[in-house]
Design an enzyme around this catalytic site. Structure first.
Site, mmCIF file in Angstrom:
data_model
loop_
_atom_site.group_PDB
_atom_site.id
_atom_site.type_symbol
_atom_site.label_atom_id
_atom_site.label_comp_id
_atom_site.label_asym_id
_atom_site.label_seq_id
_atom_site.Cartn_x
_atom_site.Cartn_y
_atom_site.Cartn_z
ATOM 1 N N TYR A 204 0.851 -1.191 0.000
ATOM 2 C CA TYR A 204 0.000 0.000 0.000
ATOM 3 C C TYR A 204 0.885 1.238 0.000
ATOM 4 O O TYR A 204 1.871 1.313 0.737
ATOM 5 C CB TYR A 204 -0.883 0.006 1.261
ATOM 6 C CG TYR A 204 -1.682 1.289 1.399
ATOM 7 C CD1 TYR A 204 -2.998 1.360 0.952
ATOM 8 C CD2 TYR A 204 -1.114 2.430 1.969
ATOM 9 C CE1 TYR A 204 -3.719 2.538 1.047
ATOM 10 C CE2 TYR A 204 -1.829 3.610 2.071
ATOM 11 C CZ TYR A 204 -3.135 3.659 1.610
ATOM 12 O OH TYR A 204 -3.836 4.825 1.707
ATOM 13 N N GLU B 156 -4.028 7.343 -3.842
ATOM 14 C CA GLU B 156 -3.871 6.070 -3.132
ATOM 15 C C GLU B 156 -3.596 4.958 -4.141
ATOM 16 O O GLU B 156 -4.369 4.757 -5.082
ATOM 17 C CB GLU B 156 -5.159 5.782 -2.368
ATOM 18 C CG GLU B 156 -5.032 4.647 -1.394
ATOM 19 C CD GLU B 156 -6.324 4.447 -0.608
ATOM 20 O OE1 GLU B 156 -7.358 4.114 -1.226
ATOM 21 O OE2 GLU B 156 -6.288 4.619 0.614
#
Ligand code: ADP
Ligand code: MG
Length: 387
Positions: free
Chosen positions: A108, A196
């Site tokens: 991530y 993101e």
């Protein structure tokens, strides 16, 4: 303003952030042609402004043209329900056909404006593919953070620290620093509010790639980026917010069930606070503004009434430039047109308040009068609970 994954990936590509080769498609035929061009296996991904598509069946790995056709047919024009869309889901109007990747690890990487520090925060985690809110709740120590100094930008040592923290191999650290630096540059130069990459993947070939991209921009900076403004997809926006913008109303949808119609941003904020203090949850922020006329008030009222979540309406007006009689006329006009299906609590003070109250009384509408703000909030919360 948020954009689709395929648009985000196009933007990232321009900044040198590695993304898979792919093509946005609006029809089944286009998708089959794109898949054939890209080669198999490839992935057919629903494009909606919501995450959780993978788990909901919105990301399909296909091995041949027939499977690509079936996947495209299964997605296009149909609603996709993910845990972020609500039970009604979102209609899929476009899909991304993309090269299938052989994934070794899912990581991530996210950038967000951190209001507390007034800086851009970079977050990284080995728990890719999982929602970061979940990681933050259950294993906060698994989130690595760096804060970008606005004068210096993301420093190479910060990017290296993240790369080592993610457990990347020595030969991946250089590419990871390049990846993170390019993403940070894209974020600043495009005035992003959020970028993101979840997952950021390490391929079998050891290359790093952004497999997903969720990008949002600061609306107040969009005037600097006419080319980004073009990416807006009205089909993905709250129809009530679009309608409100048309009437120059400041409207933001929220999660509660008490529709609030207020004039002035300060009073609107105070109204939301007092509704919460009274034990309720506002369904929206709505500032009709100082110069509103009856038509604008009616438009605002219609927007509130069109929200199925609204169980009571709380009109809280301080009649200054917007006179109470004008407000009352707008409310009566809209209620007559649309029909008032929920309890209506009105608190009014200021210019022409007596005339305003008279208009409401003469209208025959079933109105709960409030003595002051707190009284109004309490009555709205109670009415919503009964409804
Ligand atoms: P969402 O976050 O909405 O679920 P993602 O784009 O993150 O959608 O995709 C979900 C999962 O699907 C990813 O975590 C990854 O495992 C897989 N996936 C997505 N794109 C590809 C691709 N191009 N090749 C292989 N697998 C993919
Ligand atoms: Mg994702």
């Amino acid at each position: 303003m948020n954009i689709h994954e395929h648009q985000g990936k196009d933007l990232l590509r321009r900044y040198g952030v590695a993304v898979p080769d792919g093509q946005a498609c609006f029809t089944v035929e286009e998708a089959v042609a794109a898949a054939t061009r890209l080669g198999f296996p490839c992935v057919v991904k629903a494009q909606i402004h919501a995450g959780g598509r993978g788990k909901a069946g919105g990301v399909k790995l296909v091995k041949d043209a027939a499977a690509a056709r079936a996947a495209a047919e299964g997605l296009l024009g149909k609603p996709l329900v993910t845990h972020q869309t609500g039970p009604e889901g979102r209609i899929v109007r476009r899909i991304l056909v993309e090269q299938g990747c052989r994934i070794a690890r899912e990581l991530y990487l996210g950038l967000v404006v951190d209001r507390a520090s007034g800086r851009i925060a970079v977050m990284a985690s080995t728990e890719g593919g999982v929602e970061i809110e979940e990681v933050a709740a259950h294993a906060p120590e698994k989130i690595l953070r760096e804060s970008i100094d606005p004068a210096l930008g993301l420093a190479a040592y910060q990017a290296r620290r993240l790369a080592f923290g993610l457990g990347l191999a020595k030969e991946q650290v250089g590419p990871a620093v390049g990846f993170t630096t390019a993403l940070a540059r894209c974020f600043v130069e495009s005035d992003c509010a959020l970028a993101e990459i979840n997952p950021l993947v390490v391929l079998d070939s050891q290359k790093l790639l952004a497999l997903d991209a969720k990008i949002g921009f600061d609306d107040n900076a969009l005037f600097r980026h006419p080319e980004l403004r073009e990416l807006r997809d009205p089909a993905e926006e709250d129809p009530r917010e679009t309608e409100a913008a048309k009437h120059e109303l400041s409207y933001i949808a929220l999660d509660g069930n008490i529709g609030c119609l207020v004039n002035g941003a300060g009073l609107a904020m105070a109204t939301m606070d007092i509704v919460k203090a009274a034990g309720g949850m506002p369904a929206n922020f709505l500032d009709v503004g100082g110069g509103a006329d009856a038509k604008k008030v009616a438009a605002a009222f219609r927007i509130l009434l069109s929200d199925a979540a609204v169980r009571a309406i709380f009109v809280n007006i301080f009649g200054g430039i917007l006179r109470c009689d004008v407000l009352a006329e707008g409310v009566v006009q809209a209620a007559r047109e649309v029909g008032l299906g929920v309890p209506l609590v009105v608190r009014m003070e200021g210019t022409n308040v007596e005339r305003g109250k008279q208009i409401l009384a003469d209208s025959g509408l079933d109105i709960i009068a409030a003595a002051d703000m707190l009284d109004g909030a309490r009555k709205a919360v109670a009415a919503a609970a009964r409804a």
